[in-house]
Design an enzyme around this catalytic site. Structure first.
Site, mmCIF file in Angstrom:
data_model
loop_
_atom_site.group_PDB
_atom_site.id
_atom_site.type_symbol
_atom_site.label_atom_id
_atom_site.label_comp_id
_atom_site.label_asym_id
_atom_site.label_seq_id
_atom_site.Cartn_x
_atom_site.Cartn_y
_atom_site.Cartn_z
ATOM 1 N N LYS A 8 23.181 34.303 81.658
ATOM 2 C CA LYS A 8 23.975 33.720 80.568
ATOM 3 C C LYS A 8 25.454 34.101 80.663
ATOM 4 C CE LYS A 8 20.029 33.414 77.443
ATOM 5 N NZ LYS A 8 19.036 33.721 78.482
ATOM 6 N N ILE B 92 24.924 54.069 72.405
ATOM 7 C CA ILE B 92 25.948 54.128 73.460
ATOM 8 C C ILE B 92 27.359 53.923 72.918
ATOM 9 C CG2 ILE B 92 24.417 53.482 75.354
ATOM 10 C CD1 ILE B 92 25.422 50.582 75.035
ATOM 11 N N ASP C 30 17.913 55.901 74.049
ATOM 12 C CA ASP C 30 17.707 54.702 73.246
ATOM 13 C C ASP C 30 18.022 55.042 71.793
ATOM 14 O OD1 ASP C 30 15.826 51.935 73.939
ATOM 15 O OD2 ASP C 30 16.305 52.383 71.846
ATOM 16 N N ALA D 185 20.844 49.520 80.738
ATOM 17 C CA ALA D 185 20.080 48.358 80.276
ATOM 18 C C ALA D 185 20.236 48.102 78.794
ATOM 19 C CB ALA D 185 18.592 48.548 80.617
#
Length: 586
Positions: A394, A327, A300, A348
């Site tokens: 979405k 990332i 993260d 994620a």
């Protein structure tokens, strides 16, 4: 020291029972001797009174007579009380016999049955007096009229619990899956179909914990104004009650969750989770820990999020390695793959907040598209067995930049040359309580005294609990062979205005208002999970596979390069995803 309400009630009844026992013995003697008691019987009268009090009061205490709710005194309580009075009278009879033999104190035997009937009458009269008065003159004082929804055994436990304490609820009907109308403890029991036809006023509902609230709502349409409690922890015909949350009301519990499949997929694997500190990522970490992963590589870019998830993982037998990286930094990300050689990658990490992405289009494209491409390419290069990408509803016919970037990621995951790596995407809607979702926002607005802001009176969304969504993600990943986009069954969409109303009701502050602010940039009224009707089922009802969309991977790579360089990024997004209709201002 201030005494509790229950202790004060116990003292009240003890004093009255002493008075009733004293008076009943005295009246019994008066009746026995035609209201003229000879002096030689006074000592027997005093001994009878003292003996009866010393026997009866402790027995009432031992057999929990003083714990019976005064206002809910019922048939079972009457039976219990009669049995204890009979028992105390039998003991008194034995005591008088021994007093006659060994103490030469004569207590007329006829006194005992006379006293029994007099004391029983007045003891019962005292107990039923409050319920009689409330039912006849002040019905609302009995408490909130409650509907009990449970099977008959559980309903009996619930009613006994309500009767044995000063509960604020008064059961007026029981609803359960039976084929006939019966009674339980004097309360009408209705089948669900029969209940719909009768007019029963109730303000509260007490539901067995095993009953799915969403299915129940479909059966009888739970009123928004109802106070709903869930009955749990049944033991010795008793139950505990807990408050429900709005999450409980909206939660959808998959019937086909295959925990063995998940365990076989996760157990003893080295798993890399990107976005490990986010709402979804952190729960994926906990589920992987729960199902026995060998080690977790927690990646993260947020120091705080990474610290938080590391602190929340408790199993010391599982290796947990925090990696503070972005990332989009392909060089550092490759070092992580090279060093830890994960068996499974769960991706994620993403920018997901629609209005923020609309204001930061270039950054969102770079993070979501390039970041995902980096993760996928490195997973293939380092022969990761399976990569799972978290997508969103979405991405279906997107109306915003966030959804469009996710759709590009889906296209890349489906069409990249994956060699031995199985790449799947899992698409689902909103998860309850995730960061940026409406529930935390509404809770904060309620705490601040309102108003609750809703963008449109007709806007709907799918919802699922985070743990259940993440378990289904792992289950879908376990059955994936590569190239699939899995769609999780999110149940029926929920109107956001109804959610707001329910949260206001649960808060107890009915003065809070709802304000409609208009749809935000990129927001649409109804989210979709499927692109077309050709989507196919899997072996699990809760998981569907979307039809594959072919896109030449060389062309897609070229289009992504051009997207990064394009001055009009919206135009290029529409070229890559033709179904993208940007709704910037509505």
């Amino acid at each position: 020291m201030k005494l509790s309400k229950n202790k004060l009630r116990t003292i009240f009844f003890i004093l009255f029972d002493i008075g009733i026992s004293t008076a009943s013995v005295f009246i019994a003697y008066l009746l026995r001797f035609d209201f003229s008691i000879a002096p030689q019987y006074f000592i027997g009268l005093y001994i009878t009174i003292a003996t009866l009090i010393m026997i009866r009061i402790p027995l009432f205490y031992v057999f929990n007579i003083y714990n019976i709710s005064w206002r809910h005194f019922g048939f079972k309580d009457t039976t219990k009380l009669i049995n204890v009075v009979i028992f105390s009278t039998v003991i008194l009879l034995v005591v008088t016999y021994f007093l006659r033999i060994f103490g030469h104190i004569v207590i007329p035997r006829s006194i005992i049955p006379i006293e029994f009937f007099i004391s029983l009458f007045f003891i019962l009269l005292l107990r039923i007096s409050k319920r009689f008065y409330l039912e006849r003159y002040r019905k609302n004082a009995l408490g909130k009229y409650a509907l009990v929804i449970a099977d008959l055994d559980k309903a009996n436990s619930i009613i006994r619990t309500l009767d044995s304490q000063e509960s604020e609820y008064y059961p007026v009907a029981i609803v359960t899956d039976i084929n006939e109308k019966v009674k339980l403890n004097g309360i009408n029991v209705y089948p669900f179909e029969e209940f719909k036809k009768v007019d029963i006023g109730f303000e509260a509902i007490i539901v067995d914990e095993k009953i799915d609230l969403q299915e129940l709502n479909a059966k009888i349409d739970l009123p928004l104004s109802c106070d709903i409690k869930v009955a749990t922890n049944y033991s010795d015909y008793q139950a505990n009650f807990k408050d429900i949350s709005v999450e409980d009301l909206l939660a959808r519990h998959p019937k086909d969750l295959d925990k063995d499949k998940i365990k076989n997929f996760v157990k003893d694997k080295v798993i890399l989770i990107t976005g490990a500190g986010g709402s979804i990522g952190s729960e994926i970490c906990r589920q992987c820990e729960k199902y026995g992963a060998k080690s977790l590589i927690l990646l993260d870019h947020s120091e705080y999020n990474l610290y938080t998830i590391m602190e929340s993982l408790s199993d010391s037998s599982i290796v947990k390695i925090p990696v503070m990286q972005n990332i989009t930094d392909n060089k550092l990300l490759e070092e992580t793959f090279q060093k830890h050689k994960p068996d499974i990658v769960i991706h994620a990490a993403a920018y997901k907040h629609v209005p923020l992405v609309e204001e930061n289009i270039e950054e969102a494209i770079y993070n979501n598209v390039i970041g995902t491409k980096n993760v996928i390419d490195l997973a293939i290069k380092y022969e990761v067995k399976k990569l799972v990408m978290i997508s969103t509803d979405k991405a279906v016919r997107p109306t915003n930049v966030m959804g469009t970037t996710k759709r590009i990621c889906e296209l890349y995951a489906q069409n990249v040359e994956a060699d031995t790596t199985e790449i799947v995407a899992v698409r689902f809607g909103n998860v309850l309580g995730s960061s940026g979702s409406v529930i935390p926002k509404f809770k904060k607005q309620i705490e601040d005294g309102g108003p609750i802001t809703v963008t449109h009176p007709d806007i709907t969304r799918y919802f699922m609990l985070i743990p259940e969504a993440c378990e289904l993600v792992l289950q879908a990943a376990a059955i994936g062979k590569g190239g699939e986009i899995f769609i999780l069954d999110m149940g029926e969409p929920i109107k956001i205005v109804d959610l707001a109303k329910k949260m206001i009701e649960l808060s107890g502050n009915k003065t809070i208002q709802i304000e409609f602010t208009g749809l935000r940039p990129g927001e649409k009224l109804y989210e979709e999970l499927l692109i077309n009707e050709s989507d196919t089922k899997t072996e699990y009802e809760s998981i569907t596979v979307a039809k594959s969309t072919l896109y030449d991977i060389k062309q897609l790579n070229q289009d992504i390069k051009e997207l990064l360089l394009a001055k009009d990024k919206l135009k290029k997004l529409k070229e890559i995803v033709p179904e993208f209709i940007h709704k910037k201002n509505l």
